[in-house]
Structure formats: C-alpha cells, structure tokens
Design a protein around this motif. Structure first.
Motif, PDB file in Angstrom:
ATOM      1  N   THR A   1       0.842  -1.192   0.000  1.00 29.51           N
ATOM      2  CA  THR A   1       0.000   0.000   0.000  1.00 29.51           C
ATOM      3  C   THR A   1       0.879   1.244   0.000  1.00 29.51           C
ATOM      4  OG1 THR A   1      -1.720  -1.163   1.228  1.00 29.51           O
ATOM      5  CG2 THR A   1      -1.838   1.234   1.207  1.00 29.51           C
ATOM      6  N   SER A   2       0.565   2.177  -0.852  1.00 28.06           N
ATOM      7  CA  SER A   2       1.341   3.419  -0.949  1.00 28.06           C
ATOM      8  C   SER A   2       0.568   4.577  -0.323  1.00 28.06           C
ATOM      9  CB  SER A   2       1.646   3.739  -2.415  1.00 28.06           C
ATOM     10  OG  SER A   2       2.489   2.768  -2.978  1.00 28.06           O
ATOM     11  N   TYR A   3       1.295   5.400   0.446  1.00 29.59           N
ATOM     12  CA  TYR A   3       0.727   6.606   1.048  1.00 29.59           C
ATOM     13  C   TYR A   3       1.526   7.803   0.548  1.00 29.59           C
ATOM     14  CZ  TYR A   3      -1.302   3.216   4.287  1.00 29.59           C
ATOM     15  OH  TYR A   3      -1.976   2.154   4.833  1.00 29.59           O
ATOM     16  N   PHE A   4       0.843   8.729  -0.102  1.00 25.30           N
ATOM     17  CA  PHE A   4       1.495   9.946  -0.575  1.00 25.30           C
ATOM     18  C   PHE A   4       1.119  11.088   0.366  1.00 25.30           C
ATOM     19  CE2 PHE A   4       1.272   7.219  -4.238  1.00 25.30           C
ATOM     20  CZ  PHE A   4       2.486   7.426  -4.880  1.00 25.30           C
ATOM     21  N   MET A   5       2.132  11.774   0.881  1.00 24.52           N
ATOM     22  CA  MET A   5       1.912  12.839   1.850  1.00 24.52           C
ATOM     23  C   MET A   5       1.747  14.190   1.161  1.00 24.52           C
ATOM     24  SD  MET A   5       4.553  11.969   4.946  1.00 24.52           S
ATOM     25  CE  MET A   5       5.978  11.748   3.880  1.00 24.52           C
ATOM     26  N   LEU A   6       1.117  15.111   1.862  1.00 24.23           N
ATOM     27  CA  LEU A   6       1.052  16.502   1.425  1.00 24.23           C
ATOM     28  C   LEU A   6       2.372  17.157   1.790  1.00 24.23           C
ATOM     29  CD1 LEU A   6      -0.630  18.824   0.219  1.00 24.23           C
ATOM     30  CD2 LEU A   6      -1.387  19.345   2.549  1.00 24.23           C
ATOM     31  N   GLY A   7       3.271  17.249   0.812  1.00 27.65           N
ATOM     32  CA  GLY A   7       4.626  17.702   1.097  1.00 27.65           C
ATOM     33  C   GLY A   7       5.465  16.540   1.574  1.00 27.65           C
ATOM     34  N   GLY A   8       6.276  16.802   2.585  1.00 34.25           N
ATOM     35  CA  GLY A   8       7.104  15.736   3.122  1.00 34.25           C
ATOM     36  C   GLY A   8       8.545  15.856   2.681  1.00 34.25           C
ATOM     37  N   GLY A   9       9.270  14.757   2.795  1.00 33.06           N
ATOM     38  CA  GLY A   9      10.697  14.814   2.556  1.00 33.06           C
ATOM     39  C   GLY A   9      11.409  15.593   3.647  1.00 33.06           C
ATOM     40  N   TRP A  10      10.793  15.631   4.843  1.00 31.99           N
ATOM     41  CA  TRP A  10      11.353  16.430   5.924  1.00 31.99           C
ATOM     42  C   TRP A  10      12.697  15.877   6.392  1.00 31.99           C
ATOM     43  CZ3 TRP A  10       8.116  19.684   4.500  1.00 31.99           C
ATOM     44  CH2 TRP A  10       6.749  19.499   4.503  1.00 31.99           C
ATOM     45  N   PRO A  11      13.576  16.730   6.928  1.00 28.11           N
ATOM     46  CA  PRO A  11      14.889  16.275   7.396  1.00 28.11           C
ATOM     47  C   PRO A  11      14.792  15.590   8.748  1.00 28.11           C
ATOM     48  CG  PRO A  11      14.659  18.630   7.797  1.00 28.11           C
ATOM     49  CD  PRO A  11      13.420  18.202   7.039  1.00 28.11           C
ATOM     50  N   GLY A  12      14.345  14.345   8.728  1.00 31.08           N
ATOM     51  CA  GLY A  12      14.192  13.636   9.989  1.00 31.08           C
ATOM     52  C   GLY A  12      13.920  12.160   9.782  1.00 31.08           C
ATOM     53  N   GLU A  13      13.626  11.487  10.875  1.00 27.74           N
ATOM     54  CA  GLU A  13      13.409  10.042  10.892  1.00 27.74           C
ATOM     55  C   GLU A  13      11.925   9.762  11.077  1.00 27.74           C
ATOM     56  OE1 GLU A  13      15.399   6.388  10.468  1.00 27.74           O
ATOM     57  OE2 GLU A  13      16.321   8.368  10.601  1.00 27.74           O
ATOM     58  N   LEU A  14      11.377   8.895  10.256  1.00 31.93           N
ATOM     59  CA  LEU A  14       9.980   8.510  10.385  1.00 31.93           C
ATOM     60  C   LEU A  14       9.757   7.813  11.734  1.00 31.93           C
ATOM     61  CD1 LEU A  14       7.159   8.090   9.049  1.00 31.93           C
ATOM     62  CD2 LEU A  14       8.052   5.911   8.190  1.00 31.93           C
ATOM     63  N   VAL A  15       8.781   8.305  12.518  1.00 36.25           N
ATOM     64  CA  VAL A  15       8.548   7.723  13.844  1.00 36.25           C
ATOM     65  C   VAL A  15       7.098   7.303  14.075  1.00 36.25           C
ATOM     66  CG1 VAL A  15      10.480   8.847  15.006  1.00 36.25           C
ATOM     67  CG2 VAL A  15       8.285  10.035  14.852  1.00 36.25           C
ATOM     68  N   GLY A  16       6.181   7.690  13.206  1.00 30.33           N
ATOM     69  CA  GLY A  16       4.814   7.270  13.460  1.00 30.33           C
ATOM     70  C   GLY A  16       3.907   7.570  12.278  1.00 30.33           C
ATOM     71  N   PRO A  17       2.865   6.759  12.084  1.00 30.41           N
ATOM     72  CA  PRO A  17       2.559   5.574  12.891  1.00 30.41           C
ATOM     73  C   PRO A  17       3.469   4.388  12.555  1.00 30.41           C
ATOM     74  CG  PRO A  17       0.978   5.769  11.118  1.00 30.41           C
ATOM     75  CD  PRO A  17       1.831   7.009  11.061  1.00 30.41           C
ATOM     76  N   MET A  18       3.415   3.369  13.414  1.00 26.00           N
ATOM     77  CA  MET A  18       4.236   2.185  13.174  1.00 26.00           C
ATOM     78  C   MET A  18       3.738   1.446  11.928  1.00 26.00           C
ATOM     79  SD  MET A  18       4.769   0.707  17.042  1.00 26.00           S
ATOM     80  CE  MET A  18       5.834  -0.605  16.430  1.00 26.00           C
ATOM     81  N   GLY A  19       4.625   0.681  11.336  1.00 27.72           N
ATOM     82  CA  GLY A  19       4.242  -0.145  10.202  1.00 27.72           C
ATOM     83  C   GLY A  19       4.487   0.499   8.853  1.00 27.72           C
ATOM     84  N   LEU A  20       5.112   1.692   8.837  1.00 24.22           N
ATOM     85  CA  LEU A  20       5.422   2.370   7.577  1.00 24.22           C
ATOM     86  C   LEU A  20       6.912   2.318   7.304  1.00 24.22           C
ATOM     87  CD1 LEU A  20       3.203   5.578   7.766  1.00 24.22           C
ATOM     88  CD2 LEU A  20       2.665   3.362   6.740  1.00 24.22           C
ATOM     89  N   LYS A  21       7.264   2.427   6.044  1.00 26.16           N
ATOM     90  CA  LYS A  21       8.667   2.450   5.654  1.00 26.16           C
ATOM     91  C   LYS A  21       8.823   3.262   4.377  1.00 26.16           C
ATOM     92  CE  LYS A  21      10.451  -1.210   3.737  1.00 26.16           C
ATOM     93  NZ  LYS A  21      10.903  -2.590   3.522  1.00 26.16           N
ATOM     94  N   ARG A  22      10.015   3.721   4.147  1.00 30.23           N
ATOM     95  CA  ARG A  22      10.314   4.383   2.877  1.00 30.23           C
ATOM     96  C   ARG A  22      10.242   3.359   1.751  1.00 30.23           C
ATOM     97  NH1 ARG A  22      15.950   7.220   3.165  1.00 30.23           N
ATOM     98  NH2 ARG A  22      15.403   7.591   0.994  1.00 30.23           N
ATOM     99  N   ASN A  23       9.680   3.765   0.639  1.00 30.48           N
ATOM    100  CA  ASN A  23       9.610   2.896  -0.541  1.00 30.48           C
ATOM    101  C   ASN A  23      10.819   3.205  -1.418  1.00 30.48           C
ATOM    102  OD1 ASN A  23       9.069   1.732  -3.076  1.00 30.48           O
ATOM    103  ND2 ASN A  23       6.868   1.822  -2.701  1.00 30.48           N
ATOM    104  N   HIS A  24      11.853   2.380  -1.316  1.00 30.69           N
ATOM    105  CA  HIS A  24      13.104   2.665  -2.011  1.00 30.69           C
ATOM    106  C   HIS A  24      12.995   2.474  -3.523  1.00 30.69           C
ATOM    107  CE1 HIS A  24      15.497   3.352   1.589  1.00 30.69           C
ATOM    108  NE2 HIS A  24      14.861   2.347   2.141  1.00 30.69           N
ATOM    109  N   TRP A  25      11.942   1.806  -3.969  1.00 33.44           N
ATOM    110  CA  TRP A  25      11.749   1.699  -5.421  1.00 33.44           C
ATOM    111  C   TRP A  25      11.403   3.070  -6.003  1.00 33.44           C
ATOM    112  CZ3 TRP A  25      12.912  -2.823  -7.776  1.00 33.44           C
ATOM    113  CH2 TRP A  25      12.980  -3.960  -6.976  1.00 33.44           C
TER     114      TRP A  25
END
Length: 397
Positions: A306-330
């Motif tokens: 499942t893909s989630y597209f954010m409004l903006g994003g790419g922030w200089p930080g580490e994803l912390v919530g919610p759990m169960g998400l990851k960067r899609n390196h593809w």
C-alpha cells in the motif's frame, strides 16, 4: 496528536512542539546542571523568537548565543537588546559587524574574535567611528575549529585590547567542547570521554591563567567563560570546583532532536516533530516503468503493498509514526540517496493491514532543531490538545 491535528489543523503539514515534553526537558537540564553555572540558550537550535521568549522565562535566563547575522538582526529588531546578554557563537566578518552596527543594541553584544587579524579589523573600525566594542576571545580547547591555540598569540590579543581600552573591552572567553563525545578508537567509551573532558578544562585553565597576568581578580570576576553544549553540559555538574567555566550553552537538549539520541538515553524526551497528512492512499502499489513486476515486489515485501502519498514531506528527519510504515526505495532512492521522484508528495509504504487513511498524519522526528524551519508556524501541543501557534525564524542563514 493525530486526532488533535485532524480536529484543529486538518489538511495542513506542520512542525509541532510538545510543550509538556519541552518543560520536562527544561527541568531535566536544570536538575543535571545545578546552581553553579549560568545557562545560555543556543538560538540556532531554537530558531523561533516565540520559542526563545518562552525559554528565557522558563529557564530564567537572558543569555543567548547567536550564530548568524540575520538572526542577530531579527533579535535586535524584536527583543529589547538592553535586557539581553548576547554572545556570538561564531566570529563574524567585520563587514557583517559593520552592517549590524546600524541596529539599536549592537553595543551590548559580546563579539567573538578568533584571530589577531580579525581583532585588528574590528579595532580599526572602532577607531574610525569612535565606538567601543565588547570582545570575547575564542580559544581552542581541543576541537581545532579555530580560535587562539597557543597562549603567545592569545596574550598578544589581550594586550591589543588592553592598550586600546577606549575602543575595546574584553568580556570573556569561549571554548567550545563539541569534540568531547566523539573520541575515536576508545576501549572504554565513557572513560575516554571523561578523560577528554578533563583535558578541555586543563586547556581552558591555561588561557585563564594567562589572562590573570593581564587582569586583576576584580576584572576577572565579571568575565564570562563559556563552554559546554547539549552533548556535554551534564559533565559539568561534577566539575564545579575544577573548571574556570561559568557559562554553559544548551539548545538542542531542550528539544532532543534525532541527532541527540544520547540525550534521549540520558532522560530527555523528543519534543519537536514534523508532520504531514496523507493526501492519497493507493491500495495496489504500481512501480513506474515496471508495472508487471509490481505483484512480485508486493509478494517479496508485503510492506510495500500500500502506498501513502503525503502533502509535502521529505522532511529532514526520521519517520517515527505511525508504526508499520517504511520508505519505498523503489520510488524514493536516487544517486543522492534522499530525493524521491515526487518531492512535493513524498511516498511511504505499508502492508494492507495498516489502518492509516487519507487525512491521517504521519510524523517525523527531525534530525536537528532547525528542522522546524520547514514551516512558518509551529503548532503547540499540550495535554492532548492544540493550544496555540508560534512563528519560526524569518531570516536566512
């Protein structure tokens, strides 16, 4: 926090300060540091005038460390400089100093000087304009980022100031100990750090001992001897009688960004977050140029389904919530390793068991406090509610 943002800030990305955690960190720093030192707020790590004003009241200090010409100009324009004790955290070129002289309160600032050449440039301008400048000398206590390294050059600078006392006034020293936590090739990390910390105090003492040859005890008693930082402030509590330092700088420790994970282990709490709402949710993720392989990829890693597209994003930080998400390196990776194909709609992925939906918020723990500058406004969060807004710093670097 997600529910509070959806109720009061729906559809808008935001930087968020958790005031309860911020207050907890203030109490923690004060408890660790004790009563033996003056506390100075590092403004580059707290880049918001509203935040600074809050912190000055909370910490009960008027001492600021400022690093940039533009932020210094903003402080002079919006706060009462006569009520502040400002120390520069970096030397500024004399041209920047000349521009700042146009602001009321410039003469209350302790201007940092790192070389005799720069000192003479400031002196020449003071002589031409018949003004008196407060000077704080930067000393090298092991970081090797500049400043006076040997006492001979340092003594020459002190004599230049004394011989031109109608134009220059020595107000103290600044010796940053930022290298202390990063001792290489250690066997016992904590022992190596403490040994390096003690060496910093010994080097600092050498410069103070040299200063005693030029100034009496009364003059020395009014001087500021600054050091410390968020990575080292807590070492000073056990070293009061063995250090000349009387002024400790702390900034990031109050927000505990990701790069300060050692502080979180110590007891600080992350108090700054960057957030963005989910703009789109696509249940069957397809890869550009490789649509036929998408099903295989999803089997190989169900967390890419499942893909989630954010409004903006790419922030200089580490994803912390919610759990169960990851960067899609593809989607997300290129030769630089951080810019995705849709930087205005950053993508994260999860399995089809994740309950995240459109309009829910995704949260990042910023690497540094200046991550808040991604936004013009900071949302204030306390006791599960949004309680207000603060402006971030308006200037450039």
């Amino acid at each position: 926090m997600n529910l509070a943002l959806k109720e009061q800030r729906s559809g808008a990305s935001a930087g968020i300060i958790d005031l309860d955690r911020l207050d907890s960190n203030v109490h923690f720093v004060q408890k660790q540091l004790g009563d033996g030192y003056q506390l100075r707020l590092v403004t580059k790590s707290l880049p918001s005038l509203d935040l600074l004003k809050y912190m000055m009241v909370k910490v009960q200090t008027n001492r600021l460390m400022v690093f940039s010409e533009s932020f210094l100009a903003e402080i002079l324009s919006n706060l009462n400089p006569d009520s502040l004790d400002i120390l520069l955290g970096t030397p500024l070129p004399v041209d920047a100093f000349i521009r700042l002289v146009a602001y009321n309160g410039w003469n209350t600032i302790n201007w940092l000087i790192d070389t005799n050449e720069r000192l003479n440039q400031y002196l020449y301008y003071a002589q031409q304009e018949h003004i008196r400048i407060k000077i704080n000398l930067e000393i090298d206590v092991g970081l090797h980022r500049g400043g006076f390294e040997i006492t001979k050059d340092f003594a020459e600078a002190v004599e230049i100031i004394k011989q031109n006392s109608q134009y220059l006034e020595l107000t103290g020293l600044m010796g940053y100990d930022g290298h202390v936590p990063y001792v290489p090739f250690y066997i016992n990390k904590e022992r190596s750090i403490r040994k390096t910390f003690v060496h910093v105090q010994e080097l600092y003492d050498q410069f103070v001992d040299e200063l005693k040859k030029h100034y009496d005890a009364k003059a020395m008693s009014t001087m500021t001897f600054n050091s410390g930082g968020s990575h080292t402030y807590f070492y000073y509590s056990d070293y009061k009688s063995a250090t000349p330092v009387n002024d400790i700088a702390v900034g990031s420790g109050f927000l505990a960004p990701k790069q300060f994970s050692d502080l979180i282990e110590l007891g600080h709490q992350p108090a700054l977050f960057l957030s963005a709402p989910v703009l789109k949710k696509i249940e069957s993720s397809k890869l550009p140029h490789a649509e036929k392989l998408s099903a295989l990829v999803n089997i190989w890693d169900p967390n890419l389904k499942t893909s989630y597209f954010m409004l903006g994003g790419g922030w200089p930080g580490e994803l912390v919530g919610p759990m169960g998400l990851k960067r899609n390196h593809w989607w997300d990776e290129n030769d630089l390793g951080y810019t995705n194909q849709l930087p205005n709609q950053s993508i994260l992925s999860g399995s089809d068991e994740n309950t995240l939906n459109v309009s829910d918020f995704i949260f990042y723990h910023p690497w540094e406090g200046d991550g808040m500058l991604c936004f013009k406004k900071l949302v204030l969060y306390r006791q599960n509610s949004i309680v207000g807004e603060w402006d971030t710093y308006k200037g450039g670097n």
